[in-house]
Design an enzyme around this catalytic site. Structure first.
Site, PDB file in Angstrom:
ATOM      1  N   SER A  19       0.813  -1.210   0.000  1.00 52.18           N
ATOM      2  CA  SER A  19       0.000   0.000   0.000  1.00 52.18           C
ATOM      3  C   SER A  19       0.849   1.263   0.000  1.00 52.18           C
ATOM      4  O   SER A  19       0.405   2.325  -0.441  1.00 52.18           O
ATOM      5  CB  SER A  19      -0.925  -0.001   1.224  1.00 52.18           C
ATOM      6  OG  SER A  19      -0.157  -0.086   2.420  1.00 52.18           O
ATOM      7  N   ALA A  20       2.088   1.168   0.498  1.00 54.30           N
ATOM      8  CA  ALA A  20       2.936   2.358   0.587  1.00 54.30           C
ATOM      9  C   ALA A  20       3.969   2.444  -0.518  1.00 54.30           C
ATOM     10  O   ALA A  20       4.546   3.507  -0.721  1.00 54.30           O
ATOM     11  CB  ALA A  20       3.637   2.403   1.947  1.00 54.30           C
ATOM     12  N   GLY A  21       4.226   1.345  -1.230  1.00 53.23           N
ATOM     13  CA  GLY A  21       5.227   1.411  -2.277  1.00 53.23           C
ATOM     14  C   GLY A  21       5.583   0.055  -2.834  1.00 53.23           C
ATOM     15  O   GLY A  21       4.848  -0.922  -2.657  1.00 53.23           O
ATOM     16  N   VAL A  23       8.627  -2.982  -3.364  1.00 52.75           N
ATOM     17  CA  VAL A  23       9.857  -3.550  -2.800  1.00 52.75           C
ATOM     18  C   VAL A  23      10.666  -4.170  -3.936  1.00 52.75           C
ATOM     19  O   VAL A  23      10.160  -4.970  -4.723  1.00 52.75           O
ATOM     20  CB  VAL A  23       9.542  -4.604  -1.729  1.00 52.75           C
ATOM     21  CG1 VAL A  23      10.843  -5.190  -1.176  1.00 52.75           C
ATOM     22  CG2 VAL A  23       8.716  -3.997  -0.603  1.00 52.75           C
ATOM     23  N   LYS A  36      12.730  -0.546  -0.411  1.00 50.43           N
ATOM     24  CA  LYS A  36      11.311  -0.184  -0.488  1.00 50.43           C
ATOM     25  C   LYS A  36      11.213   1.228  -1.038  1.00 50.43           C
ATOM     26  O   LYS A  36      11.547   2.205  -0.364  1.00 50.43           O
ATOM     27  CB  LYS A  36      10.637  -0.278   0.874  1.00 50.43           C
ATOM     28  CG  LYS A  36       9.161   0.085   0.807  1.00 50.43           C
ATOM     29  CD  LYS A  36       8.354  -0.570   1.896  1.00 50.43           C
ATOM     30  CE  LYS A  36       6.862  -0.440   1.626  1.00 50.43           C
ATOM     31  NZ  LYS A  36       6.047  -1.200   2.562  1.00 50.43           N
ATOM     32  N   ASP A 130       0.492  -1.181  11.604  1.00 48.78           N
ATOM     33  CA  ASP A 130       0.085  -1.804  10.344  1.00 48.78           C
ATOM     34  C   ASP A 130       0.481  -3.276  10.330  1.00 48.78           C
ATOM     35  O   ASP A 130       1.007  -3.782   9.346  1.00 48.78           O
ATOM     36  CB  ASP A 130       0.715  -1.064   9.155  1.00 48.78           C
ATOM     37  CG  ASP A 130       0.011  -1.373   7.834  1.00 48.78           C
ATOM     38  OD1 ASP A 130      -1.150  -1.838   7.874  1.00 48.78           O
ATOM     39  OD2 ASP A 130       0.615  -1.161   6.774  1.00 48.78           O
TER      40      ASP A 130
END
Length: 406
Positions: A19-21, A23, A36, A130
C-alpha cells in the site's frame, strides 16, 4: 530493468507491491538488500520527506532478530526509499493464499515471533500500526517470522497542517479505538496481531467481508465468533486480545510468553476444517406475503363475528425495541459466525430460501384445510334456508384454521 537509487544502491527487480510502495531486490556496498521505494505521491510530499529524514535515526535504531532492519534512507529527486535487510522467503499473505490456513502449531509459532518483535518495539516506544500478513516475512534460512515496515504507517498517517492523514493498512486489522478516533497505542498492534492469528487458524479474518465501512462497523459493534475445533487455551488468548477495550488485551511480552509456552502442546493438531461465513447479503425488498385465493362457495359459519382486535396487532408504537445484539447483526451479535461445512448460516440466502419453502408448504396445507371446511359448511347450512326464508341457525364456531369471519 535496473535503476539507480541514490549514489550507493541499485534496484534490480520487483519483489512485491504494498500500500505504501514497491519492494525491489537491490544491491549496495554491503551486498544484497531489499529497497522499499515509496509511492511517488508520498515522495512528492515535502512535509512527509522531512519527517522521514527527522525519523531516520529512529527507523534505523530498532535492532531485534525478529524485526527486519532498516539500513539506510535515501532521498534523491523523486525517489524516497528505505534500504532494508533482505529476507529470503515469502510473506505470510503468500502462504495463506497458497494454503488458506496454517496448523495451530504453525500459526502460534509465527504469532509468537511477531509478538517478540512487538514487545521490543513497544519497550522502545514504537507502535507499528500496520500489523498484517503482508508485513510478516517468513525467513526460510532460520524458520522464523520477521516483522517489517516499522514506522512507515506512523509517518505516513501523521496529521498534516491540521488535517487528518491518510491511513495505510487494511480495514480487517484496524482496532476499534482507531475507528472511534482515539490515538493509537501499543494495544492496537496486539489487536491486529490477534486478527492475524485468527486468520491463520481460520482462513479468514473475524470481521472482514463486504464494504470497508461495514468491516469497520463490525470491529466496534460485534463480538468475535468462536472457531470450532480450536483448543480452549488458545481460543482464550485470541478472544482476550480481540477485546474491544484496549486495557483488556495482553501486552506484547505477555502474549509472546503465553504463545511460546502453548506451542509444544499444539504439535500434531491438524488445521481446522470449517467454512468461511457467507458475506452479508445485500438488503432486498421482501416479496409480498402469499395470500391464498378465496375458496368458491364458502360462507361464514357464524354471522356477525367481529374483526380481530386491532390492539393485538403490532404497530409503530407497540413493536418491540430490538436489543443491542440484534442491532449488531447476526447470531448473538456476530454476523460472520463460522459453521460446519455445508451448513447454511442463519440469515443467509440459503437459510432464507429454506424458510420460504417451509412457509409455502404450510400455507398450501392451510388453504386445503380452509377449502374443505368451507365447502362442508356451505353444504350443511347454505342453499335456500328453510321454507319461510329464515336464516340458518347459529352454531358454535369451528376451530378450523380456514374459517373466515365477517
Amino acid at each position: 530493468m535496473a535503476r539507480k537509487i541514490g549514489s550507493r544502491y541499485t534496484a534490480h527487480r520487483i519483489l512485491g507491491r504494498g500500500s505504501a510502495g514497491t519492494v525491489w531486490l537491490g544491491s549496495g556496498p554491503e551486498g544484497r538488500v531489499a529497497i522499499k521505494l515509496l509511492r511517488e505521491d508520498l515522495a512528492a510530499d515535502q512535509e512527509l520527506v522531512g519527517r522521514f529524514v527527522h525519523e531516520r535515526t529512529a527507523l534505523m535504531s530498532l535492532n531485534h532478530p525478529r524485526v527486519v532492519g532498516v539500513r539506510d534512507l535515501v532521498v534523491d529527486g523523486h525517489d524516497l526509499a528505505l534500504v532494508m535487510d533482505l529476507v529470503q522467503g515469502s510473506d505470510l499473505r503468500t502462504q495463506l493464499d497458497r494454503h488458506r490456513r496454517l496448523t495451530p502449531a504453525d500459526a502460534v509459532r509465527v504469532t509468537a515471533d511477531i509478538a517478540d518483535a512487538l514487545a521490543a518495539a513497544h519497550a522502545a516506544g514504537y507502535v507499528h500500526r500496520d500489523v498484517k500478513p503482508e508485513n510478516i516475512l517468513l525467513d526460510e534460512a532460520s524458520g522464523h517470522a520477521l516483522l517489517t515496515d516499522f514506522g512507515v504507517a506512523r509517518l505516513i498517517d501523521a496529521p498534516r497542517r491540521g488535517g487528518t492523514g491518510r491511513v495505510v493498512g487494511t480495514p480487517d486489522y484496524v482496532a476499534p479505538e482507531i475507528v472511534e478516533g482515539l490515538p493509537p497505542r501499543a494495544a492496537v498492534d496486539i489487536y491486529a496481531l490477534a486478527t492475524v492469528l485468527y486468520e491463520a487458524l481460520a482462513g479468514f479474518t473475524p470481521f472482514g467481508g463486504g464494504h470497508p465501512g461495514a468491516v469497520l462497523r463490525r470491529h466496534v459493534t460485534e463480538a468475535v465468533a468462536p472457531l470450532p475445533g480450536v483448543p480452549a487455551e488458545l481460543w482464550r488468548l485470541v478472544h482476550q486480545c480481540l477485546a474491544k477495550a484496549p486495557a483488556s488485551r495482553l501486552r506484547a511480552a505477555e502474549l509472546a510468553a503465553r504463545l511460546h509456552e502453548l506451542h509444544p502442546r499444539l504439535l500434531g493438531v491438524p488445521a481446522l476444517d470449517i467454512d468461511e461465513p457467507e458475506p452479508e447479503p445485500v438488503p432486498q425488498e421482501e416479496p409480498p406475503a402469499y395470500e391464498p385465493p378465496p375458496v368458491r362457495g364458502a360462507v361464514p359459519l357464524v354471522r356477525g363475528t367481529a374483526a380481530p382486535d386491532s390492539a393485538n396487532r403490532e404497530t409503530h408504537t407497540s413493536m418491540r425495541v430490538p436489543g443491542a445484539e440484534e442491532l449488531a447483526g447476526g447470531a448473538h451479535g456476530t454476523a460472520r459466525t463460522p459453521r460446519a461445512p455445508g451448513q447454511p448460516r442463519a440469515g443467509s440466502a440459503r437459510h432464507r430460501a429454506a424458510e420460504r419453502r417451509r412457509r409455502v408448504r404450510l400455507t398450501a396445507a392451510a388453504t386445503l384445510t380452509a377449502a374443505a371446511l368451507g365447502v362442508g359448511g356451505w353444504l350443511a347450512f347454505g342453499g335456500d334456508g328453510d321454507d319461510n326464508g329464515a336464516p340458518p341457525p347459529a352454531v358454535e364456531p369451528d376451530a378450523g384454521p380456514g374459517a373466515p369471519a365477517e
